[in-house]
Structure formats: C-alpha cells, structure tokens
Design an enzyme around this catalytic site. Structure first.
Site, PDB file in Angstrom:
ATOM      1  N   HIS A  37       0.793  -1.404   0.186  1.00 47.74           N
ATOM      2  CA  HIS A  37      -0.141  -0.113   0.060  1.00 47.74           C
ATOM      3  C   HIS A  37       1.101   1.297  -0.172  1.00 47.74           C
ATOM      4  O   HIS A  37       0.701   2.358  -0.830  1.00 47.74           O
ATOM      5  CB  HIS A  37      -0.813   0.284   1.300  1.00 47.74           C
ATOM      6  CG  HIS A  37      -1.812  -0.861   1.263  1.00 47.74           C
ATOM      7  ND1 HIS A  37      -1.860  -2.245   2.229  1.00 47.74           N
ATOM      8  CD2 HIS A  37      -3.055  -1.482   0.772  1.00 47.74           C
ATOM      9  CE1 HIS A  37      -2.566  -2.868   2.311  1.00 47.74           C
ATOM     10  NE2 HIS A  37      -3.614  -2.760   1.134  1.00 47.74           N
ATOM     11  N   GLY A 146      -2.751  -1.857  -7.483  1.00 51.47           N
ATOM     12  CA  GLY A 146      -1.786  -2.831  -7.536  1.00 51.47           C
ATOM     13  C   GLY A 146      -2.002  -4.088  -8.472  1.00 51.47           C
ATOM     14  O   GLY A 146      -3.188  -4.601  -8.647  1.00 51.47           O
TER      15      GLY A 146
END
Ligand code: AMP
Length: 281
Positions: A37, A146
């Site tokens: 993250h 991602g």
C-alpha cells in the site's frame, strides 16, 4: 494528515481542493496497510498535489462471511504508515457507508466469471460498486491499483472506460517480502508454519517464469508447477492458470509474444491467498 469519517465532509473537502486546481491522487484500500500500500501512496504523493487514501472493508465484496469477520484491522498502525508516507487525507467512512453503495451496471466481458470470479461469486460486482462510489466521492485525477490483484485491476480499467473516462488508472507492481511472498493484509492471519508453506506460491510463479524461457506449452508448465509445489496437503491449490493479460482467458502456448499472466489462488490453512506474475514473452 486529515482524517475524514463522513461522506459529506469528504465531498466538501474535494470541492475545495478542486476549486484550488489541485491534482488529486487516490489509493483505495481495505486497511491493515503494508509496504505494498505504501508504494501506491508514495507514487501518488510524487505525482499529485493531494493524496487521498480510503480504508473501507466492503462487506458486499466478501463471498465468505468468515473472511470478512476476520479481516485484520489496525487503524493506529495505518495512520502511522500513511503519515510516514506523507498522505494528505485518510477517508475512513463508518459501516453506514455501505448504504450508499449503488448497483453500477458495467459490461465485465466475462472477466468476472473466471479465475477469482469462479471461486468468489459476486466479488467483482461488490468491488465495482464500492470503487464506483469512492470515485464519485473522491473524484480523483489518478487512482492507484496494485498488480497484486491483477484481475481487479483489469475490471477497474473496464469501470473507468465505461463510467469514469476522466480518471487515469495507474497500475503498480507487486511488492514482496524478501522471501518472495507477496505482501497482503491477510498474511497477518498466517501462523509461522502456514507462512512458510505459502512461500511455495511465489516459488511456483518464479519457476514458471523461468521455465517459460524454454517451454512454451502452458499445460506442461502448469502440470510441472503443480507437481513441484502443490503436491502436499499443507497448501491447497484452488487454481493455477496461465492466461492472456488482456482477456484473462487461458492460453495453450506462450509463443504468441503477447503478455501472459500466471495466476494462483491457494489456501494456507484457512487463509486464502492470491498472487500472480506477468511474463512479457
Ligand atoms: P487491499 O487493501 O488489499 O484491498 O489493497 C488495496 C490496494 O493495494 C489494491 O490496489 C491492491 O492491489 C494493492 N496492493 C495490495 N497488496 C499489494 C502488494 N503486495 N503490492 C502492491 N500493491 C498491493
């Protein structure tokens, strides 16, 4: 860093940012933040004047109630990680946010029915609905996702193309622990032994990538990896598929020269993990 818990407050803040011509970068998450993250946050901070991170564990994208109940939480740690990485705003709405979710109709071109979609029915519908709501509230210029969740990224691109053409989706590479294990909030639920067993997931991916330099048959690569890495009981393979990176449809050989993704889902104990590797053949 500002911490905003109410939708209306977030919307007012966004109006202010836009009035001042800020570029808004957005990183939607489910919390229990880690280096994966953080890498998205850092990219956003580097390329936008305001970075907003959201944390919301959306019940409508969990097909398994136990997985939802046990999803790890650590608001204090998350705030620290975001502050360290210079995030400007954390949007962390309460449970009532679920009532604002609307049914967003997009054509997922069958991508919601394969791989994760086959084993987690309704997951992508729930994901699309929450991402659409967050996009409406945050109105980002760029949104960061991602490649760890490769199929999610593909479907978010479809959402963007069909409903939010002004938003730019920025894909970001998977961050791994030194051992090769892809970072995931769910790793926190693994025992030491399960974590050790889970290493076989990334090992299988790296092995397929290596062997694909000589072997082009997807079936041969797949069968060998299953035999080498998933023959013991400790790690239960749900699927291992070698697919076209655009359509996510399984390929029979890797000779086309088109980008290929190898996708794996497996259970280490009760924890379901996913990982993938892109092979630019
Ligand atoms: P999550 O909190 O798991 O919903 O993930 C929020 C965002 O972080 C998604 O875009 C994920 O793909 C991304 N993400 C999760 N794990 C990683 C990782 N290991 N490397 C890079 N991005 C990740």
């Amino acid at each position: 860093m500002l911490i905003v818990r109410k939708r209306k407050e977030m919307e007012a803040l966004v109006r202010g940012y836009k009035a001042e011509n800020n570029k808004i970068g957005f990183v939607p998450t489910m919390g229990y933040l880690h280096e994966g993250h953080a890498s998205l946050i850092r990219q956003s901070v580097a390329n936008n004047s305001i970075t907003i991170c959201s944390i919301f564990v959306n019940p409508t994208q969990f097909n398994n109630p136990e997985d939802f109940r046990l999803y790890p939480k650590n608001e204090k740690g998350d705030v620290e990680l975001l502050q360290q990485n210079k995030c400007d705003v954390l949007f962390i709405p309460g449970d009532e946010f679920v009532n604002d979710i609307l049914d967003v109709m997009i054509d997922m071109k069958g991508a919601d029915k394969i791989l994760e979609g086959e084993f987690r029915p309704g997951h992508f519908k729930g994901m699309v609905n929450i991402v659409a709501l967050l996009f409406q509230v945050v109105q980002p210029h760029k949104a960061y996702f991602g490649q760890k969740d490769f199929q999610q990224l593909c479907i978010v691109q479809m959402l963007r193309a069909q409903k939010f053409p002004k938003i730019e989706i920025i894909p970001s590479p998977t961050i791994r622990e030194e051992s090769g294990l892809a970072m995931s909030s769910r790793n926190a639920r693994l025992s030491k032994e399960e974590k050790q067993n889970a290493l076989k997931i990334s090992q299988a991916l790296f092995s397929i990538r290596e062997h694909s330099k000589q072997i082009w048959s997807a079936k041969t690569l797949k069968d060998q990896a299953i035999k080498d890495f998933f023959s013991s009981e400790e790690l239960k393979l749900e699927y291992l598929e070698i697919v076209d990176a655009q359509t996510l449809v399984p390929v029979s050989d890797l000779a086309s020269g088109l980008p290929i993704v190898v996708c794996i889902a497996a259970f280490a104990g009760k924890v379901r993990l996913i990982d993938n590797i892109i092979i630019n053949s």
